[in-house]
Design an enzyme around this catalytic site. Structure first.
Site, PDB file in Angstrom:
ATOM      1  N   ASN A  69      -2.793  13.062  -3.700  1.00  0.00           N
ATOM      2  CA  ASN A  69      -3.809  13.655  -4.451  1.00  0.00           C
ATOM      3  C   ASN A  69      -4.131  14.755  -4.018  1.00  0.00           C
ATOM      4  OD1 ASN A  69      -4.130  11.323  -6.257  1.00  0.00           O
ATOM      5  ND2 ASN A  69      -5.439  10.185  -4.825  1.00  0.00           N
ATOM      6  N   HIS A 119      -4.749  14.731  -8.793  1.00  0.00           N
ATOM      7  CA  HIS A 119      -5.091  13.417  -8.851  1.00  0.00           C
ATOM      8  C   HIS A 119      -4.114  12.716 -10.082  1.00  0.00           C
ATOM      9  CE1 HIS A 119      -8.169  12.445  -6.258  1.00  0.00           C
ATOM     10  NE2 HIS A 119      -8.609  13.639  -6.322  1.00  0.00           N
ATOM     11  N   ASP A 177      -2.053   9.563 -10.128  1.00  0.00           N
ATOM     12  CA  ASP A 177      -2.389   8.393 -11.412  1.00  0.00           C
ATOM     13  C   ASP A 177      -0.870   8.139 -11.731  1.00  0.00           C
ATOM     14  OD1 ASP A 177      -4.949   8.331 -10.989  1.00  0.00           O
ATOM     15  OD2 ASP A 177      -5.374   9.412 -12.768  1.00  0.00           O
ATOM     16  N   ASP A 182       0.703  -1.204  -0.039  1.00  0.00           N
ATOM     17  CA  ASP A 182       0.052  -0.153   0.037  1.00  0.00           C
ATOM     18  C   ASP A 182       0.922   1.089   0.080  1.00  0.00           C
ATOM     19  OD1 ASP A 182      -3.249   0.976   0.736  1.00  0.00           O
ATOM     20  OD2 ASP A 182      -1.478   2.291   1.859  1.00  0.00           O
ATOM     21  N   GLU A 237      -5.036   2.328  -4.033  1.00  0.00           N
ATOM     22  CA  GLU A 237      -3.449   2.238  -3.777  1.00  0.00           C
ATOM     23  C   GLU A 237      -3.005   0.952  -3.444  1.00  0.00           C
ATOM     24  OE1 GLU A 237      -4.644   4.709  -0.305  1.00  0.00           O
ATOM     25  OE2 GLU A 237      -5.516   4.178  -2.211  1.00  0.00           O
TER      26      GLU A 237
END
Length: 235
Positions: free
Chosen positions: A110, A115, A119, A102, A145
């Site tokens: 973010n 974002h 990404d 994670d 994630e």
């Protein structure tokens, strides 16, 4: 065609298209050695009809395979998706390592950087993990994630493997580090149960300061494990 004729010692050939619904998708090549009689009109028509049906069947098979691949692929990272991960985990053997990875503080990435950066970070991590693991191992994006890693027969090498992955990611100076929890899959245990153990180990890694790998701390006799369920979220 002339090279094929020479290679097989043939004197002539007939080429028939394998046609799909809208365009040719391949060829059927019939070679003649000169001793056998040539195709008569009926046989040639029959061969062409067969080539047409074969082309349509192949096209349908390819389309079905393409749809199946798409349903098992994560659009953003190009890795397998959650469905693919669960299929892989169902094939885990005793001695395999199941890891849950994670990204640390991903929400902050973010929120502060946008974002699009988030990404890009997920894509970069997916590409890195896919390149860094062995060919016999597997990684898939579990969701958000989170990534699942299956190390085949890793046994005592699990800790060093995850430390190598952590260090390799750090030297890239990414926007976020990651944490890993892992567990050894045992005979008689379901892969879902081992995944939950890995998830609890991930919680321990987060609690210990993140940017590290932890194996699940097994409870003493009569004790209970502390931790979280697989659906909980820790940044």
């Amino acid at each position: 065609v002339n090279e094929l004729l020479d290679g097989f010692g043939a004197r002539s050939a007939v080429v028939m298209a394998l046609r799909g619904a809208t365009e040719p998708i391949g060829l059927v090549l019939v070679l003649r050695d000169g001793r056998s009689s040539w195709l008569d009109a009926f046989t040639e028509d029959l061969a062409r009809a067969f080539a047409l049906q074969a082309g349509l069947a192949l096209e349908r098979a390819w389309q079905a395979r393409s749809l199946l691949d798409a349903s098992m692929r994560d659009e953003l990272t190009g890795l397998g998706n959650r469905r693919s991960a669960m299929l892989l985990l169902s094939q885990a053997a005793p001695g395999d390592i199941i890891g849950m990875l994670d990204l640390d503080h991903f929400k902050e990435v973010n929120d502060t950087l946008g974002h699009a950066v988030g990404d890009d970070l997920l894509r970069d991590l997916g590409e890195y993990l896919d390149e860094a693991i062995r060919g016999s191992d597997h990684v898939a994006r579990y969701g958000g994630e989170e990534f699942v890693i299956l190390l085949r027969g890793a046994g005592g090498r699990a800790k060093s493997t995850f430390e190598r992955l952590l260090e390799g990611w750090r030297v890239r100076l990414p926007e976020a580090t990651f944490s890993v929890g892992y567990a050894v899959h045992q005979q008689g245990r379901t892969s879902s149960a081992t995944l939950k153990m890995a998830d609890r180990a991930l919680y321990q890694a987060k609690e210990a300061g993140r940017d590290r790998a932890c194996a699940l701390e097994e409870p003493e006799a009569g004790g209970k494990r502390s931790g979280r369920g697989a659906s909980s979220q820790v940044a």
